[in-house]
Write a protein that holds these residues in place. Structure first.
Motif, PDB file in Angstrom:
ATOM      1  N   LYS A  15     -20.872  -7.488  27.606  1.00 51.03           N
ATOM      2  CA  LYS A  15     -19.509  -8.029  27.518  1.00 51.03           C
ATOM      3  C   LYS A  15     -18.796  -7.497  26.279  1.00 51.03           C
ATOM      4  O   LYS A  15     -17.622  -7.127  26.338  1.00 51.03           O
ATOM      5  CB  LYS A  15     -19.537  -9.560  27.490  1.00 51.03           C
ATOM      6  CG  LYS A  15     -19.897 -10.183  28.808  1.00 51.03           C
ATOM      7  CD  LYS A  15     -19.985 -11.699  28.705  1.00 51.03           C
ATOM      8  CE  LYS A  15     -20.512 -12.323  29.984  1.00 51.03           C
ATOM      9  NZ  LYS A  15     -20.715 -13.764  29.853  1.00 51.03           N
ATOM     10  N   LYS A  18     -17.843  -3.830  26.840  1.00 52.71           N
ATOM     11  CA  LYS A  18     -16.689  -3.727  27.735  1.00 52.71           C
ATOM     12  C   LYS A  18     -15.401  -4.104  26.997  1.00 52.71           C
ATOM     13  O   LYS A  18     -14.382  -3.422  27.112  1.00 52.71           O
ATOM     14  CB  LYS A  18     -16.886  -4.632  28.952  1.00 52.71           C
ATOM     15  CG  LYS A  18     -15.851  -4.426  30.023  1.00 52.71           C
ATOM     16  CD  LYS A  18     -16.210  -5.179  31.285  1.00 52.71           C
ATOM     17  CE  LYS A  18     -15.239  -4.813  32.381  1.00 52.71           C
ATOM     18  NZ  LYS A  18     -15.609  -5.409  33.648  1.00 52.71           N
ATOM     19  N   ARG A  19     -15.463  -5.189  26.209  1.00 48.03           N
ATOM     20  CA  ARG A  19     -14.295  -5.622  25.443  1.00 48.03           C
ATOM     21  C   ARG A  19     -13.876  -4.529  24.447  1.00 48.03           C
ATOM     22  O   ARG A  19     -12.703  -4.178  24.352  1.00 48.03           O
ATOM     23  CB  ARG A  19     -14.617  -6.922  24.704  1.00 48.03           C
ATOM     24  CG  ARG A  19     -13.483  -7.466  23.852  1.00 48.03           C
ATOM     25  CD  ARG A  19     -13.900  -8.711  23.072  1.00 48.03           C
ATOM     26  NE  ARG A  19     -15.094  -8.538  22.263  1.00 48.03           N
ATOM     27  CZ  ARG A  19     -15.125  -7.919  21.076  1.00 48.03           C
ATOM     28  NH1 ARG A  19     -14.028  -7.390  20.570  1.00 48.03           N
ATOM     29  NH2 ARG A  19     -16.255  -7.832  20.396  1.00 48.03           N
ATOM     30  N   SER A  21     -14.497  -1.324  24.599  1.00 48.31           N
ATOM     31  CA  SER A  21     -14.011  -0.113  25.273  1.00 48.31           C
ATOM     32  C   SER A  21     -12.549  -0.229  25.702  1.00 48.31           C
ATOM     33  O   SER A  21     -11.884   0.776  25.916  1.00 48.31           O
ATOM     34  CB  SER A  21     -14.886   0.211  26.486  1.00 48.31           C
ATOM     35  OG  SER A  21     -14.698  -0.751  27.500  1.00 48.31           O
ATOM     36  N   ASN A  22     -12.041  -1.446  25.799  1.00 52.19           N
ATOM     37  CA  ASN A  22     -10.645  -1.648  26.193  1.00 52.19           C
ATOM     38  C   ASN A  22      -9.681  -1.704  25.009  1.00 52.19           C
ATOM     39  O   ASN A  22      -8.478  -1.856  25.210  1.00 52.19           O
ATOM     40  CB  ASN A  22     -10.514  -2.936  27.014  1.00 52.19           C
ATOM     41  CG  ASN A  22     -11.162  -2.793  28.376  1.00 52.19           C
ATOM     42  OD1 ASN A  22     -11.119  -1.740  28.985  1.00 52.19           O
ATOM     43  ND2 ASN A  22     -11.801  -3.858  28.837  1.00 52.19           N
ATOM     44  N   ILE A  23     -10.180  -1.573  23.801  1.00 52.78           N
ATOM     45  CA  ILE A  23      -9.320  -1.582  22.615  1.00 52.78           C
ATOM     46  C   ILE A  23      -8.687  -0.206  22.456  1.00 52.78           C
ATOM     47  O   ILE A  23      -9.382   0.808  22.447  1.00 52.78           O
ATOM     48  CB  ILE A  23     -10.139  -1.966  21.351  1.00 52.78           C
ATOM     49  CG1 ILE A  23     -10.688  -3.385  21.495  1.00 52.78           C
ATOM     50  CG2 ILE A  23      -9.273  -1.830  20.096  1.00 52.78           C
ATOM     51  CD1 ILE A  23     -11.635  -3.798  20.386  1.00 52.78           C
ATOM     52  N   ASP A  24      -7.367  -0.173  22.328  1.00 52.84           N
ATOM     53  CA  ASP A  24      -6.647   1.097  22.223  1.00 52.84           C
ATOM     54  C   ASP A  24      -6.576   1.627  20.794  1.00 52.84           C
ATOM     55  O   ASP A  24      -6.528   2.828  20.577  1.00 52.84           O
ATOM     56  CB  ASP A  24      -5.222   0.944  22.771  1.00 52.84           C
ATOM     57  CG  ASP A  24      -5.219   0.724  24.283  1.00 52.84           C
ATOM     58  OD1 ASP A  24      -6.148   1.200  24.950  1.00 52.84           O
ATOM     59  OD2 ASP A  24      -4.285   0.067  24.773  1.00 52.84           O
ATOM     60  N   GLN A  29     -11.139  -0.409  17.026  1.00 50.83           N
ATOM     61  CA  GLN A  29     -12.296  -0.151  17.877  1.00 50.83           C
ATOM     62  C   GLN A  29     -13.509   0.256  17.037  1.00 50.83           C
ATOM     63  O   GLN A  29     -14.617  -0.216  17.257  1.00 50.83           O
ATOM     64  CB  GLN A  29     -11.967   0.946  18.890  1.00 50.83           C
ATOM     65  CG  GLN A  29     -13.048   1.114  19.938  1.00 50.83           C
ATOM     66  CD  GLN A  29     -12.687   2.181  20.954  1.00 50.83           C
ATOM     67  OE1 GLN A  29     -12.271   3.275  20.585  1.00 50.83           O
ATOM     68  NE2 GLN A  29     -12.860   1.855  22.222  1.00 50.83           N
TER      69      GLN A  29
END
Length: 139
Positions: A15, A18-19, A21-24, A29
Motif C-alpha cells: 500500500k 502504491k501510494r 508511486s502516485n506522488i508527482d 516522493q
C-alpha cells in the motif's frame, strides 16, 4: 503469529509503495521512499531475520536504475551498485551502513573505491553529484 505479522507487513508495504508511486513531486516522493526504506529495514530484521530480503525488494522496485548503472559501469560489483543507489536516493553513510549491516568506515571506503573506478575525481564531481546528474530521469 509471525507469518500473520509478516503478511500484514507485506500488505502495508505494498500500500505504501502504491501510494508513493502516485506522488508527482519528485522531492516529496524521494522523502517518502527514504521513509519507506527506513521502515523496511527496521522491520525486516525482526520479521525476516537475515536482513538481506529488503535488498531484493529495493532491486525489484528500481530494476531500471540498477540495469542502467550496470550497463554504464560494468566494473562495479553488486554491493557498489547498491551503495550508488542509496547515495542517489539521498541516504547518508551512517544510514547506508545501518541498512547494509556494516560499519560507516566500510561505506566510506567503498565510496572512495567507487569514485576511483568511475574516475569521478577526473571529472571534478562528487560521487553523489555524478549519480544525481547522470540518473536524474530515475528520480
Amino acid at each position: 503469529v509471525k507469518v500473520k505479522g509478516f503478511e500484514q507487513f507485506i500488505e502495508e508495504s505494498k500500500k505504501d509503495i502504491k501510494r508513493i508511486s502516485n506522488i508527482d513531486d519528485a522531492i516529496i516522493q524521494r522523502a517518502e521512499i527514504k521513509n519507506l526504506y527506513r521502515n523496511l529495514h527496521l522491520h525486516s530484521s525482526t520479521l525476516v531475520g537475515n536482513g538481506t530480503d529488503h535488498l531484493n525488494l529495493i532491486n525489484d522496485l528500481n530494476v531500471d536504475f540498477f540495469n542502467e548503472l550496470s550497463q554504464m559501469h560494468p566494473e562495479l560489483n553488486e554491493s557498489e551498485i547498491i551503495i550508488c543507489y542509496y547515495l542517489f536516493a539521498g541516504f547518508k553513510n551512517k544510514e547506508i551502513a545501518a541498512f547494509l549491516n556494516t560499519s560507516i568506515r566500510s561505506v566510506e571506503s567503498r565510496r572512495y573505491r567507487i569514485g576511483k573506478k568511475l574516475k569521478i575525481k577526473d571529472k571534478e564531481l562528487s560521487l553523489v553529484a555524478y549519480l544525481t546528474e547522470t540518473f536524474k530521469g530515475f528520480s
